[in-house]
Design a protein around this motif. Structure first.
Motif: not given
Length: 303
Positions: A27, A123, A296
């Motif tokens: 991340d 992501s 999203k």
């Protein structure tokens, strides 16, 4: 062959810990790469916005110097002098900056279909965090240079700098981040960057001001600034006023109508420090939540 349940449990826990560490490193790596890419990508935009800041600073000098040449004395207090650079035009400058850096933060992915191409394994959370950090950092650099220039002029005029300028700079950073998150939220459900920038500027300059005016004229405020805490641009007033907070945070003006009783209109000069802190914090949290949620959702639909 004997199995030790405790030993197996320890191995499983160590595996989960190691997996969490790997995930955290991944991340952080994705966020770092996004920040680096966004710095290069927004360099030209940063230069343009910085020139806008410099133009507003020069305009402030011209206004103050022309007033002095016309016989209007400069303020006796250095804090009041700095307010001349942080009046309504500075709020407009923050709005332009937030719209310019935040307008394309999400909308460009859908207008040019670049999100899956550039970041196929990143992501959406990490991508949004990296973009916000990089663009906010560029906004901070512009603000810092602007305040340093103001400090230079203040030293020339007064040979001192009020320590309360740190309060003003801190609120400017807080407010600019709130404006960036607001434009980011707008960008999350729009397809066109230009429309996001225009909508952000129009809503903050016109819609919010019209709502504030309506609340003032309707008498709903009644010396209570709670309704205005829901209006994002209201917090911009604390930036100049934090240099020297007024004893009374509102003005009441009476208008005598041709017939009937006079009408009183309450105009708030600034929110309180506590109200501004929690109000901005709530605005930022809510706006980022909806920005990520809409982002999203649109991505999952393949828009």
């Amino acid at each position: 062959m004997l199995f030790d349940p405790k030993q197996d449990e320890i191995i499983v826990e160590e595996f989960h810990v190691e997996r969490q560490k790997v995930g955290l490193r991944r991340d952080l790596s994705q966020i770092r790469d996004t920040i680096s890419f966004e710095f290069r990508r927004n360099l030209n935009r940063f230069i343009v916005i910085l020139l806008v800041y410099l133009s507003f600073f020069i305009l402030g000098i011209l206004i103050l110097e022309s007033s002095e040449s016309l016989g209007i004395p400069i303020p006796a207090d250095s804090a009041e002098y700095i307010k001349g650079y942080l009046d309504a035009q500075f709020g407009f400058l923050l709005i332009i900056s937030g719209a310019a850096f935040g307008g394309s933060i999400i909308a460009e992915d859908f207008s040019k279909q670049t999100s899956n191409l550039l970041f196929p394994k990143t992501s959406k959370v990490n991508l949004l965090i990296g973009r916000i950090i990089s663009r906010y950092f560029l906004m901070v650099v512009c603000l810092l240079i602007y305040y340093l220039l103001i400090c230079g002029m203040t030293i020339i005029k007064y040979e001192e700098i009020p320590l309360t300028i740190l309060n003003s700079f801190g609120w400017a950073l807080f407010c600019s981040f709130a404006l960036l998150t607001f434009v980011t939220m707008l960008s999350s459900f729009m397809r066109n960057t230009s429309m996001t920038i225009i909508s952000g500027i129009l809503i903050t300059l016109i819609v919010f001001e019209m709502v504030s005016m309506f609340l003032s004229m309707s008498g709903l405020l009644d010396k209570n600034d709670l309704p205005l805490l829901f209006i994002l641009t209201y917090y911009l007033k604390i930036i100049p006023e934090s240099l020297s907070f007024p004893e009374q945070r509102y003005n009441t003006i009476s208008f005598q109508m041709i017939e009937g009783e006079p009408i009183e209109i309450t105009t708030w000069l600034t929110p309180s420090e506590i109200g501004a802190f929690f109000g901005l914090f709530i605005h930022i949290g809510v706006l980022l939540f909806f920005a990520l949620l809409i982002y999203k959702r649109r991505q999952s639909k393949g828009e």
